[in-house]
Scaffold this active site. Sequence first.
Site, PDB file in Angstrom:
ATOM      1  CG  ASP A 214       5.283   7.382   0.918  1.00 32.29           C
ATOM      2  OD1 ASP A 214       4.051   7.384   0.967  1.00 32.29           O
ATOM      3  OD2 ASP A 214       5.959   8.411   0.708  1.00 32.29           O
ATOM      4  CG  ASN A 222       1.218  14.709  -8.587  1.00 29.47           C
ATOM      5  OD1 ASN A 222       0.960  14.077  -9.599  1.00 29.47           O
ATOM      6  ND2 ASN A 222       0.950  14.256  -7.378  1.00 29.47           N
ATOM      7  CG  ASP A 231      -3.652  10.094 -11.719  1.00 30.40           C
ATOM      8  OD1 ASP A 231      -3.300  10.183 -10.520  1.00 30.40           O
ATOM      9  OD2 ASP A 231      -4.677  10.622 -12.170  1.00 30.40           O
ATOM     10  CG  ASP A 256       3.058   9.072  -2.517  1.00 31.18           C
ATOM     11  OD1 ASP A 256       2.227   9.260  -1.613  1.00 31.18           O
ATOM     12  OD2 ASP A 256       4.210   9.546  -2.476  1.00 31.18           O
TER      13      ASP A 256
END
Length: 341
Positions: A214, A222, A231, A256
Amino acid sequence: MPTKTAKRNSPFEIAREALGHVGKFQTPPTPSVYEVWYRYVEGVDDIIANLSHAVEDVNAVSVDMLEQLHKQYCANIEDTNTDLSDNLASEMTSLQSILESQMNAGKQLGSELDEACVTLQEAPATAQSIAECAQKMLTSSNTMQDQIRNLQTQLQASQSKVEALQTELNESRAAVMTDPLTNLGNRRHFDLHIRQSLLLAKTESRCSFLLLVDLDHFKHINDTFGHDCGDKVIMYVASQLTHLCPDSSISRLGGDEFAIILRSDDYAEATDTAAEIRQYFASTPLKLSGSGEDLGKIELSIGGARLRKNDDGQSWFVRADKLLYQAKNAGRNSVMLEHSR
């Protein structure tokens, strides 16, 4: 990691909240868009995992994103596979029929030849009877050759159809198990390989390590650089995981979070692999393409569990997930693997 929404019991409540999301995110209430929101509210894990990080920002949810999720998780792909399977079965039946026709033609020729031989044996052979017998045998042989040529043409055409249908069916099944952003396996792919690992452990005593990966502080990427950049980071991580673990099953579970199934139950080997992954990203600075703006280094946490004899897919995953949370709570950018067998 994504937070699951509470699952609703009443279809009316689900529909009302789904329409609320349609209005809030200003997405057109087309059947496919509405179904994604409906499944999101209903509590479909795959959709929650892919949408939860985006719903925090109204501008982050696009129609294209919803259409992709509908195509991957809502569209009735099973019907497509069923149709292809039915067509394949039909063509295989046709193949069998062609082969049976060829066998019957061969039997018929054999019977006609036997009949001609019996005719010669039952009466004294004359030039005329021999000529008639030879003519009959020649006619039967020519008929047989025509039938064989016709059947071979049919056989080749049918074989071509079977090969095309098999290819299409394989491609369809692969598409159902592929994450559209990264081209890694998706949750369905992950579940399949979990089942395969359990089977190998029982039949061949081959156990595996499950690593859950993770990204740390991915929301910051973001929020700071935008979801398009996020992305690209996800795609970069996916490509590097593929490079670092070429012989392993790798899936994107959503958002993620990634899963890696190592075909080894050796603790030292699993630890080395996990450490190499963490170190690679922690030591590789990234820059934003175009502007060259520094994105920093990608830090990630890894939790890993060894498959045990009494495990099922759920228990194995839960242990790895708990270890992932321990790695997060230990300060992130760390690895936690279980040593016990």
